[in-house]
Design a protein around this motif. Structure first.
Motif, PDB file in Angstrom:
ATOM      1  N   MET A   1       0.818  -1.188   0.000  1.00  0.00           N
ATOM      2  CA  MET A   1       0.000   0.000   0.000  1.00  0.00           C
ATOM      3  C   MET A   1       0.864   1.255   0.000  1.00  0.00           C
ATOM      4  O   MET A   1       0.422   2.293  -0.432  1.00  0.00           O
ATOM      5  CB  MET A   1      -0.931  -0.013   1.208  1.00  0.00           C
ATOM      6  CG  MET A   1      -1.825   1.198   1.244  1.00  0.00           C
ATOM      7  SD  MET A   1      -3.219   1.116   2.347  1.00  0.00           S
ATOM      8  CE  MET A   1      -2.453   1.182   3.923  1.00  0.00           C
ATOM      9  N   ARG A  21     -11.540   2.931  -2.423  1.00  0.00           N
ATOM     10  CA  ARG A  21     -11.390   1.916  -1.367  1.00  0.00           C
ATOM     11  C   ARG A  21     -10.011   2.000  -0.727  1.00  0.00           C
ATOM     12  O   ARG A  21      -9.877   1.877   0.493  1.00  0.00           O
ATOM     13  CB  ARG A  21     -11.625   0.515  -1.934  1.00  0.00           C
ATOM     14  CG  ARG A  21     -13.085   0.189  -2.183  1.00  0.00           C
ATOM     15  CD  ARG A  21     -13.308  -1.291  -2.442  1.00  0.00           C
ATOM     16  NE  ARG A  21     -12.425  -1.855  -3.448  1.00  0.00           N
ATOM     17  CZ  ARG A  21     -12.687  -1.924  -4.747  1.00  0.00           C
ATOM     18  NH1 ARG A  21     -13.823  -1.465  -5.217  1.00  0.00           N
ATOM     19  NH2 ARG A  21     -11.825  -2.468  -5.584  1.00  0.00           N
ATOM     20  N   LYS A  22      -8.982   2.208  -1.541  1.00  0.00           N
ATOM     21  CA  LYS A  22      -7.625   2.333  -1.002  1.00  0.00           C
ATOM     22  C   LYS A  22      -7.518   3.560  -0.094  1.00  0.00           C
ATOM     23  O   LYS A  22      -6.880   3.510   0.955  1.00  0.00           O
ATOM     24  CB  LYS A  22      -6.599   2.449  -2.137  1.00  0.00           C
ATOM     25  CG  LYS A  22      -6.402   1.172  -2.910  1.00  0.00           C
ATOM     26  CD  LYS A  22      -5.664   0.174  -2.061  1.00  0.00           C
ATOM     27  CE  LYS A  22      -5.118  -0.946  -2.900  1.00  0.00           C
ATOM     28  NZ  LYS A  22      -4.372  -1.911  -2.110  1.00  0.00           N
ATOM     29  N   ALA A  24      -9.962   4.970   1.597  1.00  0.00           N
ATOM     30  CA  ALA A  24     -10.706   4.677   2.825  1.00  0.00           C
ATOM     31  C   ALA A  24      -9.894   3.771   3.745  1.00  0.00           C
ATOM     32  O   ALA A  24      -9.869   3.967   4.966  1.00  0.00           O
ATOM     33  CB  ALA A  24     -12.048   4.033   2.487  1.00  0.00           C
ATOM     34  N   ARG A  25      -9.224   2.801   3.168  1.00  0.00           N
ATOM     35  CA  ARG A  25      -8.405   1.879   3.970  1.00  0.00           C
ATOM     36  C   ARG A  25      -7.233   2.617   4.621  1.00  0.00           C
ATOM     37  O   ARG A  25      -6.921   2.391   5.794  1.00  0.00           O
ATOM     38  CB  ARG A  25      -7.897   0.729   3.097  1.00  0.00           C
ATOM     39  CG  ARG A  25      -7.017  -0.246   3.816  1.00  0.00           C
ATOM     40  CD  ARG A  25      -7.767  -1.019   4.876  1.00  0.00           C
ATOM     41  NE  ARG A  25      -6.856  -1.963   5.515  1.00  0.00           N
ATOM     42  CZ  ARG A  25      -6.830  -2.212   6.802  1.00  0.00           C
ATOM     43  NH1 ARG A  25      -7.705  -1.652   7.602  1.00  0.00           N
ATOM     44  NH2 ARG A  25      -5.966  -3.059   7.310  1.00  0.00           N
ATOM     45  N   ALA A  26      -6.593   3.506   3.891  1.00  0.00           N
ATOM     46  CA  ALA A  26      -5.482   4.273   4.460  1.00  0.00           C
ATOM     47  C   ALA A  26      -5.977   5.126   5.626  1.00  0.00           C
ATOM     48  O   ALA A  26      -5.314   5.221   6.669  1.00  0.00           O
ATOM     49  CB  ALA A  26      -4.830   5.144   3.391  1.00  0.00           C
ATOM     50  N   ARG A  27      -7.158   5.723   5.485  1.00  0.00           N
ATOM     51  CA  ARG A  27      -7.724   6.528   6.578  1.00  0.00           C
ATOM     52  C   ARG A  27      -8.075   5.652   7.778  1.00  0.00           C
ATOM     53  O   ARG A  27      -7.866   6.044   8.927  1.00  0.00           O
ATOM     54  CB  ARG A  27      -8.953   7.286   6.094  1.00  0.00           C
ATOM     55  CG  ARG A  27      -8.612   8.432   5.183  1.00  0.00           C
ATOM     56  CD  ARG A  27      -9.840   9.265   4.814  1.00  0.00           C
ATOM     57  NE  ARG A  27      -9.450  10.315   3.904  1.00  0.00           N
ATOM     58  CZ  ARG A  27      -9.526  10.240   2.582  1.00  0.00           C
ATOM     59  NH1 ARG A  27     -10.011   9.156   2.000  1.00  0.00           N
ATOM     60  NH2 ARG A  27      -9.124  11.246   1.826  1.00  0.00           N
ATOM     61  N   GLN A  28      -8.598   4.474   7.496  1.00  0.00           N
ATOM     62  CA  GLN A  28      -8.953   3.553   8.570  1.00  0.00           C
ATOM     63  C   GLN A  28      -7.709   3.133   9.355  1.00  0.00           C
ATOM     64  O   GLN A  28      -7.720   3.120  10.587  1.00  0.00           O
ATOM     65  CB  GLN A  28      -9.648   2.327   7.975  1.00  0.00           C
ATOM     66  CG  GLN A  28     -10.068   1.298   8.988  1.00  0.00           C
ATOM     67  CD  GLN A  28     -10.661   0.061   8.321  1.00  0.00           C
ATOM     68  OE1 GLN A  28     -10.253  -0.310   7.217  1.00  0.00           O
ATOM     69  NE2 GLN A  28     -11.613  -0.559   8.977  1.00  0.00           N
ATOM     70  N   VAL A  29      -6.653   2.805   8.652  1.00  0.00           N
ATOM     71  CA  VAL A  29      -5.411   2.408   9.313  1.00  0.00           C
ATOM     72  C   VAL A  29      -4.846   3.590  10.104  1.00  0.00           C
ATOM     73  O   VAL A  29      -4.364   3.425  11.227  1.00  0.00           O
ATOM     74  CB  VAL A  29      -4.384   1.878   8.285  1.00  0.00           C
ATOM     75  CG1 VAL A  29      -3.025   1.660   8.928  1.00  0.00           C
ATOM     76  CG2 VAL A  29      -4.891   0.587   7.651  1.00  0.00           C
ATOM     77  N   ALA A  46      -3.900   8.712   1.446  1.00  0.00           N
ATOM     78  CA  ALA A  46      -5.339   8.712   1.168  1.00  0.00           C
ATOM     79  C   ALA A  46      -5.694   9.842   0.203  1.00  0.00           C
ATOM     80  O   ALA A  46      -6.484   9.641  -0.730  1.00  0.00           O
ATOM     81  CB  ALA A  46      -6.125   8.843   2.468  1.00  0.00           C
TER      82      ALA A  46
END
Length: 69
Positions: A1, A21-22, A24-29, A46
């Motif tokens: 990533m 989606r990528k 959103a995943r970076a923000r989630q992490v 993100a």
């Protein structure tokens, strides 16, 4: 990533939803990270994914109909 976003690639561009989606995943992490520098980098990543998604959407959007002008 965390692959550099500005490296040329022989792969075709992904659909905008892939980049969303990528992002959103970076923000989630980033939410779970306690190291400030890592959190900032993930949030920057993100934003880069969001820009890629925007570019993909504009590249695949049909041109406006200018016949009415």
């Amino acid at each position: 990533m965390l692959r550099a976003m500005n490296q040329p690639s022989d792969l075709p561009p992904q659909p905008a939803e892939y980049y969303r989606r990528k992002a959103a995943r970076a923000r989630q992490v980033a939410e779970g990270v306690t190291t400030r520098a890592i959190k900032l980098r993930l949030l920057e990543l993100a934003l880069e994914y969001d820009k890629l998604a925007d570019g993909t959407e504009s590249a695949t959007r049909p041109p406006p109909d200018l016949s009415d002008i």
